[in-house]
Design a protein around this motif. Structure first.
Motif, short mmCIF file in Angstrom:
data_model
loop_
_atom_site.label_atom_id
_atom_site.label_comp_id
_atom_site.label_asym_id
_atom_site.label_seq_id
_atom_site.Cartn_x
_atom_site.Cartn_y
_atom_site.Cartn_z
N SER A 136 -52.75 6.44 18.86
CA SER A 136 -51.89 6.26 20.03
C SER A 136 -50.71 5.34 19.75
N THR A 137 -50.45 5.08 18.51
CA THR A 137 -49.31 4.25 18.11
C THR A 137 -48.56 4.95 16.98
N PRO A 138 -47.24 4.82 16.96
CA PRO A 138 -46.49 5.41 15.84
C PRO A 138 -46.91 4.75 14.52
N ILE A 139 -46.85 5.52 13.44
CA ILE A 139 -47.22 5.01 12.11
C ILE A 139 -46.02 5.18 11.18
N PRO A 140 -45.62 4.09 10.51
CA PRO A 140 -44.50 4.23 9.57
C PRO A 140 -44.92 4.96 8.29
N ILE A 141 -43.99 5.78 7.80
CA ILE A 141 -44.18 6.41 6.48
C ILE A 141 -43.48 5.48 5.50
N CYS A 142 -44.22 4.93 4.56
CA CYS A 142 -43.63 4.00 3.59
C CYS A 142 -42.74 4.74 2.59
N GLU A 143 -43.26 5.81 2.03
CA GLU A 143 -42.47 6.62 1.10
C GLU A 143 -43.16 7.94 0.85
N ILE A 144 -42.40 8.86 0.28
CA ILE A 144 -42.93 10.16 -0.10
C ILE A 144 -42.61 10.36 -1.58
N ASN A 145 -43.63 10.70 -2.36
CA ASN A 145 -43.45 11.04 -3.78
C ASN A 145 -43.64 12.54 -3.91
N TYR A 146 -42.78 13.18 -4.72
CA TYR A 146 -42.96 14.61 -4.92
C TYR A 146 -42.79 14.99 -6.38
N SER A 147 -43.46 16.08 -6.73
CA SER A 147 -43.35 16.67 -8.06
C SER A 147 -43.29 18.18 -7.87
N PHE A 148 -42.27 18.80 -8.41
CA PHE A 148 -42.04 20.24 -8.26
C PHE A 148 -42.23 20.86 -9.63
N LYS A 149 -43.21 21.76 -9.77
CA LYS A 149 -43.57 22.33 -11.07
C LYS A 149 -43.42 23.85 -11.06
N SER A 150 -43.08 24.37 -12.23
CA SER A 150 -43.06 25.82 -12.43
C SER A 150 -43.45 26.08 -13.88
N ALA A 151 -44.22 27.11 -14.08
CA ALA A 151 -44.71 27.46 -15.41
C ALA A 151 -45.35 26.24 -16.09
N SER A 152 -46.13 25.51 -15.31
CA SER A 152 -46.86 24.31 -15.78
C SER A 152 -45.94 23.19 -16.28
N ARG A 153 -44.68 23.23 -15.90
CA ARG A 153 -43.73 22.19 -16.29
C ARG A 153 -43.13 21.56 -15.05
N GLU A 154 -42.97 20.25 -15.09
CA GLU A 154 -42.31 19.58 -13.98
C GLU A 154 -40.81 19.83 -14.08
N ILE A 155 -40.24 20.41 -13.02
CA ILE A 155 -38.80 20.69 -13.04
C ILE A 155 -38.01 19.76 -12.13
N ALA A 156 -38.70 19.05 -11.27
CA ALA A 156 -38.04 18.07 -10.41
C ALA A 156 -39.09 17.10 -9.89
N SER A 157 -38.69 15.85 -9.70
CA SER A 157 -39.59 14.86 -9.10
C SER A 157 -38.73 13.78 -8.46
N GLY A 158 -39.34 13.03 -7.58
CA GLY A 158 -38.58 11.96 -6.94
C GLY A 158 -39.40 11.21 -5.92
N THR A 159 -38.76 10.21 -5.35
CA THR A 159 -39.36 9.38 -4.31
C THR A 159 -38.36 9.25 -3.17
N ILE A 160 -38.86 9.39 -1.97
CA ILE A 160 -38.02 9.21 -0.78
C ILE A 160 -38.53 7.95 -0.08
N PRO A 161 -37.77 6.85 -0.17
CA PRO A 161 -38.22 5.61 0.46
C PRO A 161 -37.96 5.63 1.97
#
Length: 152
Positions: free
Chosen positions: A52-77
């Motif tokens: 019943s209370t808003p919750i802050p998102i601290c950050e989002i980490n992502y990894s984008f892979k194709s053919a078993s290789r990471e082609i993009a990654s990053g963090t959204i603070p």
């Protein structure tokens, strides 16, 4: 005294494990735009907050892979917060450099698409518990932009 503390720890741990926790799912990954250096995609994530209370998102980490290789990654603070007792849509921009796409030419092949896996970690600040990571993994297929997409 030691037994009392152990019982108290066990009780608190059980109660925390039984608490409802926020849940998330990837609803869509779509082409956004073409820039001079990369292709931008946008992942849409639906996150349900049971509290019943808003919750802050601290950050989002992502990894984008194709053919078993990471082609993009990053963090959204600090991407915002989750609405109380509601589902919040969170946008996760993913930038894929052209140089990577050239090396994936075999996967792209004749159908002009990329088979991908998107791994996300949404780190949220849950009251009492502290930082909590919601891990997500989503597989799919992305169409590469055509000339008409680039100049539309």
């Amino acid at each position: 005294m030691s037994q009392f503390l152990d019982k108290a720890k066990t009780y608190v741990t059980e109660k925390i494990n039984d608490m409802a926790k926020p849940e998330a799912r990837v609803t869509d990954v779509d082409f956004k735009r073409v820039s001079k250096d990369n292709i931008d995609y946008l992942a849409k994530v639906a996150v349900r907050n049971p509290y019943s209370t808003p919750i802050p998102i601290c950050e989002i980490n992502y990894s984008f892979k194709s053919a078993s290789r990471e082609i993009a990654s990053g963090t959204i603070p600090d991407p915002g917060s989750l609405k109380a007792k509601d589902t919040t849509m969170v946008d996760v921009p993913v930038k894929v450099p052209y140089s990577i796409l050239i090396s994936l030419a075999k996967d792209i092949g004749a159908d002009w698409d990329i088979d991908y896996q998107l791994d996300l970690g949404l780190i949220i600040d849950v009251p009492v518990i502290g930082n909590f990571t919601i891990p997500l993994s989503h597989n799919g297929e992305l169409k590469l932009p055509t000339l008409s997409n680039m100049f539309a």
